[in-house]
Write an enzyme that holds these catalytic residues in place. Structure first.
Site, PDB file in Angstrom:
ATOM      1  N   HIS A 100       0.825  -1.212   0.000  1.00 31.24           N
ATOM      2  CA  HIS A 100       0.000   0.000   0.000  1.00 31.24           C
ATOM      3  C   HIS A 100       0.856   1.259   0.000  1.00 31.24           C
ATOM      4  O   HIS A 100       0.456   2.278  -0.533  1.00 31.24           O
ATOM      5  CB  HIS A 100      -1.031  -0.001   1.129  1.00 31.24           C
ATOM      6  CG  HIS A 100      -0.484  -0.074   2.499  1.00 31.24           C
ATOM      7  ND1 HIS A 100      -0.164  -1.256   3.114  1.00 31.24           N
ATOM      8  CD2 HIS A 100      -0.200   0.901   3.385  1.00 31.24           C
ATOM      9  CE1 HIS A 100       0.296  -1.001   4.321  1.00 31.24           C
ATOM     10  NE2 HIS A 100       0.284   0.291   4.512  1.00 31.24           N
ATOM     11  N   ARG A 145       1.761   2.650  15.552  1.00 32.17           N
ATOM     12  CA  ARG A 145       1.454   2.038  14.264  1.00 32.17           C
ATOM     13  C   ARG A 145       1.165   3.169  13.290  1.00 32.17           C
ATOM     14  O   ARG A 145       0.272   3.991  13.513  1.00 32.17           O
ATOM     15  CB  ARG A 145       0.245   1.123  14.407  1.00 32.17           C
ATOM     16  CG  ARG A 145      -0.068   0.405  13.136  1.00 32.17           C
ATOM     17  CD  ARG A 145      -1.297  -0.445  13.294  1.00 32.17           C
ATOM     18  NE  ARG A 145      -1.723  -0.828  11.967  1.00 32.17           N
ATOM     19  CZ  ARG A 145      -2.075  -2.043  11.640  1.00 32.17           C
ATOM     20  NH1 ARG A 145      -2.086  -2.975  12.540  1.00 32.17           N
ATOM     21  NH2 ARG A 145      -2.445  -2.324  10.423  1.00 32.17           N
ATOM     22  N   THR A 166      -6.630  16.649   8.810  1.00 32.66           N
ATOM     23  CA  THR A 166      -6.818  15.371   9.482  1.00 32.66           C
ATOM     24  C   THR A 166      -8.283  15.016   9.331  1.00 32.66           C
ATOM     25  O   THR A 166      -9.160  15.736   9.817  1.00 32.66           O
ATOM     26  CB  THR A 166      -6.419  15.467  10.970  1.00 32.66           C
ATOM     27  OG1 THR A 166      -5.062  15.903  11.049  1.00 32.66           O
ATOM     28  CG2 THR A 166      -6.581  14.130  11.670  1.00 32.66           C
TER      29      THR A 166
END
Length: 197
Positions: free
Chosen positions: A4, A107, A165
Site C-alpha cells: 500500500h 502504528r 486530518t
C-alpha cells in the site's frame, strides 16, 4: 516495502491518466515504478526490533528473536526506511521517504515527499525542507510542513503545518476504514461486471 505504500507513491507521483479507467491509472502507476532509481545501500536502513527489559508490558520486553518460531540468529528485518528517487522531469531530485516496521512505538503508515531546496535561502540556510505528508493509518491525514516567516518584527523562519486530518475535519461523518472501502469497491465492481453480461 509494503504494497500500500508503493501504491501511494505511485498515486502521488503519477502523471494525470487519460481517464479514470482502472487500466489507464495502472499504466501511469507502472510508468512511475519504471522511473524509480535502483536503491543504493546508503538509501536504505533496515533494523530488527529488540525487547526492552524495563518495558511496561510483557510484549514490550520481548524482541523479535524471543518469538518461539524465530531462530536465535535470525537477521530478518522488521523495520525498513528507504529513500526513493524518481528519475523523471517532474520528480528529479525529490526524495520520497518510505518507512514501515513491526512492533514500533506507534502504528503508522505514511509517505513523505520532501521538496527541493531553493537555490538561495533568504533566511540563511536555517530552514528545514518543505514536506508533504500523506498518512494512511492511523488517523488518515494530509498535511504540508512549510517554512513561514515568524509573525512580528523579527526576520526569523519557523516551521508550520497546513493540516487536513480527516477525523477532525469530517467529525460528523462515519469514515470507513481501508478494508471496508476495499470490500465496498469489490462489491461495486462485481455488480458492474455482472450487469454487463
Amino acid at each position: 516495502m509494503q504494497n500500500h505504500l508503493l501504491q501511494i507513491l505511485c498515486l502521488v507521483a503519477m502523471e494525470r491518466p487519460v481517464s479514470v479507467d482502472a487500466s489507464d491509472i495502472r499504466d501511469e502507476k507502472v510508468k512511475v515504478l519504471k522511473f524509480v532509481k535502483p536503491l543504493e545501500l546508503d538509501d536504505v536502513v533496515l533494523g530488527q526490533y529488540t525487547g526492552n527489559p524495563d518495558g511496561p508490558t510483557e510484549d514490550s520486553k520481548l524482541g523479535y528473536r524471543d518469538d518461539p518460531g524465530v531462530p536465535d540468529d535470525s537477521k530478518t528485518a522488521t523495520y525498513a526506511c528507504a529513500k526513493l528517487m524518481i528519475d523523471n522531469d517532474r520528480w528529479a531530485g525529490v526524495p520520497f521517504i518510505m518507512k514501515c516496521g513491526k512492533a514500533m512505538n506507534e502504528r503508522k503508515a505514511e509517505i513523505r515527499v520532501q521538496f527541493r531546496d531553493t537555490p538561495s535561502d533568504i533566511f540563511g540556510s536555517k530552514c528545514q525542507r518543505n514536506e508533504l505528508v500523506i498518512r494512511v493509518q492511523p488517523n488518515e491525514a494530509v498535511y504540508c510542513k512549510m517554512n513561514v516567516k515568524s509573525p512580528g518584527m523579527t526576520f526569523e523562519a519557523e516551521e508550520s503545518e497546513l493540516n487536513l486530518t480527516y477525523h477532525e475535519r469530517f467529525e460528523d461523518i462515519d469514515l470507513p476504514d481501508a478494508y471496508e472501502r476495499l470490500i465496498l469497491d469489490f462489491i461495486l465492481e462485481l455488480k458492474l461486471t455482472s450487469s454487463d453480461r
